[in-house]
Write a protein that holds these residues in place. Structure first.
Motif, PDB file in Angstrom:
ATOM      1  N   PHE A  80       0.712  -1.107  -0.097  1.00  0.00           N
ATOM      2  CA  PHE A  80       0.133   0.016  -0.107  1.00  0.00           C
ATOM      3  C   PHE A  80       0.742   1.207  -0.026  1.00  0.00           C
ATOM      4  O   PHE A  80       2.231   1.183   0.162  1.00  0.00           O
ATOM      5  CB  PHE A  80      -1.058   0.032   1.180  1.00  0.00           C
ATOM      6  N   GLY A  81       0.310   2.297  -0.169  1.00  0.00           N
ATOM      7  CA  GLY A  81       1.074   3.620  -0.375  1.00  0.00           C
ATOM      8  C   GLY A  81       1.882   3.847  -1.634  1.00  0.00           C
ATOM      9  O   GLY A  81       2.847   4.744  -1.634  1.00  0.00           O
ATOM     10  N   HIS A  87      -3.413   5.768  -3.425  1.00  0.00           N
ATOM     11  CA  HIS A  87      -4.090   6.097  -2.385  1.00  0.00           C
ATOM     12  C   HIS A  87      -5.032   5.172  -1.742  1.00  0.00           C
ATOM     13  O   HIS A  87      -5.755   5.423  -0.767  1.00  0.00           O
ATOM     14  CB  HIS A  87      -4.848   7.429  -2.760  1.00  0.00           C
ATOM     15  N   GLU A  88      -5.362   4.080  -2.418  1.00  0.00           N
ATOM     16  CA  GLU A  88      -5.973   2.964  -2.006  1.00  0.00           C
ATOM     17  C   GLU A  88      -5.604   2.630  -0.554  1.00  0.00           C
ATOM     18  O   GLU A  88      -4.607   2.207  -0.237  1.00  0.00           O
ATOM     19  CB  GLU A  88      -6.180   1.923  -2.880  1.00  0.00           C
ATOM     20  N   PRO A  89      -6.623   2.358   0.507  1.00  0.00           N
ATOM     21  CA  PRO A  89      -6.199   1.741   1.734  1.00  0.00           C
ATOM     22  C   PRO A  89      -5.748   0.363   1.777  1.00  0.00           C
ATOM     23  O   PRO A  89      -6.001  -0.478   0.807  1.00  0.00           O
ATOM     24  CB  PRO A  89      -7.147   2.011   2.634  1.00  0.00           C
ATOM     25  N   TYR A 112       1.641   7.349   3.367  1.00  0.00           N
ATOM     26  CA  TYR A 112       2.339   8.236   2.639  1.00  0.00           C
ATOM     27  C   TYR A 112       3.601   8.730   2.776  1.00  0.00           C
ATOM     28  O   TYR A 112       4.127   8.501   3.929  1.00  0.00           O
ATOM     29  CB  TYR A 112       1.403   9.835   2.970  1.00  0.00           C
ATOM     30  N   ASN A 113       4.343   9.438   1.792  1.00  0.00           N
ATOM     31  CA  ASN A 113       5.660   9.782   1.960  1.00  0.00           C
ATOM     32  C   ASN A 113       5.730  11.595   1.812  1.00  0.00           C
ATOM     33  O   ASN A 113       4.763  11.872   0.824  1.00  0.00           O
ATOM     34  CB  ASN A 113       6.420   9.235   0.931  1.00  0.00           C
ATOM     35  N   GLY A 165       3.759   4.952  -9.104  1.00  0.00           N
ATOM     36  CA  GLY A 165       4.272   5.562  -8.030  1.00  0.00           C
ATOM     37  C   GLY A 165       3.809   5.389  -6.556  1.00  0.00           C
ATOM     38  O   GLY A 165       2.866   4.656  -6.535  1.00  0.00           O
ATOM     39  N   ILE A 166       4.217   6.822  -5.777  1.00  0.00           N
ATOM     40  CA  ILE A 166       3.872   6.192  -4.452  1.00  0.00           C
ATOM     41  C   ILE A 166       2.820   7.464  -4.155  1.00  0.00           C
ATOM     42  O   ILE A 166       2.577   8.478  -4.797  1.00  0.00           O
ATOM     43  CB  ILE A 166       4.924   6.521  -3.520  1.00  0.00           C
ATOM     44  N   ALA A 167       2.171   7.273  -2.725  1.00  0.00           N
ATOM     45  CA  ALA A 167       1.301   8.283  -2.445  1.00  0.00           C
ATOM     46  C   ALA A 167       2.065   9.432  -1.599  1.00  0.00           C
ATOM     47  O   ALA A 167       2.602   9.113  -0.873  1.00  0.00           O
ATOM     48  CB  ALA A 167       0.340   7.633  -1.509  1.00  0.00           C
ATOM     49  N   TRP A 168       1.841  10.597  -2.319  1.00  0.00           N
ATOM     50  CA  TRP A 168       2.637  12.036  -1.680  1.00  0.00           C
ATOM     51  C   TRP A 168       1.781  12.464  -0.451  1.00  0.00           C
ATOM     52  O   TRP A 168       0.351  12.471  -0.507  1.00  0.00           O
ATOM     53  CB  TRP A 168       2.901  12.775  -2.621  1.00  0.00           C
ATOM     54  N   SER A 169       2.205  12.748   0.526  1.00  0.00           N
ATOM     55  CA  SER A 169       1.442  13.489   1.802  1.00  0.00           C
ATOM     56  C   SER A 169       1.504  14.891   1.498  1.00  0.00           C
ATOM     57  O   SER A 169       1.886  15.631   1.808  1.00  0.00           O
ATOM     58  CB  SER A 169       2.315  13.319   2.980  1.00  0.00           C
TER      59      SER A 169
END
Length: 337
Positions: free
Chosen positions: A131-132, A141-143, A158-159, A174-178
């Motif tokens: 996840f993330g 962004h999916e839990p 989140y990063n 890619g990743i989930a941004w905070s």
């Protein structure tokens, strides 16, 4: 070793006495980097998680932060000081010990989108959820949905540490941004989607700083105000203390768990976090200290005092392997407003 097992067993019994039999035991580990020293240990046939295997085995669900791509493809980014890439064989040591891994960190994209996508493929093949991060922005962004013991838990990752080029796009892996507004929106959306509990797992803060920044404190409180049952963090490579806000725990940084290359003593100490969860939230929680050797391999520290707590506490306590040893003792300056 026998004394460690006795202390840890007593700790589990002590925690069990504070929560119902239906509680779910959820573990979080900090940064897990399986290249370099840990990677060489695995290649030599040694198990970097062996010392923690009994603790990991007792939990209902185990989550770590995978601080490296697991791939043979891709090329290292030219503008990064440190780029990691672990061989896919390392997942043999992770499989069965961890159920899911956060990809939301500043090293998942070290070998570009090709290495990132290959990492997701290897995790899927090994039966390890992630996840993330994902194949696009929506997937990132999916839990992570955990459904055990009558509970439906959403864990979000989140990063917020550079490079932002690792962030997922509408059709880009890619990743989930905070971004604060997006994080809070995701928490509320997970609650609307039927989550009994929502737990954000953050990759934030300044490296080697022993205390959380004002920005971390502020966002942590906003996440709890938005409905998070607890907030868990990592990235600084050191632990950063714990607080309780509105009755809900905030563990700012778990530090390293499997990671080499650090001379700073504080960077060779991490926490494994155990959350005992029920429908009302976190019934009890405790941390177990991990001492990390020169190869980056962790072992439990039997006598270390680390943060813990239970429902109704206004301040974190100190425990040894989950057993309270002190009266209420603040780990950082809390706010309970």
């Amino acid at each position: 070793m026998k004394r460690i097992k006795v202390l840890l067993g007593v700790g589990l019994l002590a925690t069990a006495g504070l929560v119902s039999a239906a509680s779910l035991e959820l573990l979080f580990a900090g940064d897990i980097m399986l290249d370099d020293g840990p990677g060489r240990a695995l290649a030599a046939g040694r198990d970097p998680l062996a010392a923690f295997a009994p603790i990991l085995a007792r939990a209902d669900y185990r989550i770590g932060n995978l601080e490296c791509p697991v791939a043979t493809s891709g090329a290292p980014l030219a503008n990064k000081i440190y780029s990691f890439r672990a061989h896919p064989r390392v997942l043999a040591a992770v499989k069965g010990r961890f159920d899911a891994m956060a990809l939301s960190n500043n090293h998942s994209g070290d070998y570009g989108q090709e290495g990132f996508v290959e990492t997701m493929r290897h995790l899927e093949t090994a039966g390890i959820r992630y996840f993330g991060g994902g194949n696009n922005l929506a997937a990132a962004h999916e839990p992570l949905w955990i459904e055990r013991k009558g509970l439906r838990i959403a864990v979000l990752g989140y990063n917020e540490f550079k490079p932002r080029s690792f962030e997922a796009g509408a059709s880009r892996p890619g990743i989930a941004w905070s971004e604060d507004s997006q994080v809070l929106s995701d928490i509320r959306a997970a609650r609307r989607a039927g989550a009994d509990l929502v737990i954000p797992f953050m990759h934030w803060g300044w490296e080697r700083e022993p205390a959380p920044s004002a920005r971390q404190r502020q966002l942590a409180r906003r996440m709890i105000d938005a409905g998070a049952a607890a907030v868990v963090g990592g990235h600084p490579h050191v632990t950063q203390g714990a607080e309780i806000y509105k009755g809900r725990p905030i563990i700012y940084s778990l530090g390293n768990f499997v990671f080499d290359g650090f001379e700073l003593p504080a960077a060779r100490v991490g926490w494994l976090l155990n959350l005992s969860l029920d429908r009302q939230g976190v019934a009890a929680w405790h941390t177990v200290e991990a001492r990390i050797d020169e190869e980056g391999l962790p072992s439990p520290a039997e006598l270390a005092k680390t943060p813990c707590g239970k429902r109704g506490d206004r301040l974190p306590r100190l425990c040894r392997a989950g057993v309270p040893v002190d009266d209420l003792a603040p780990q950082t300056s809390p706010s309970n407003n």
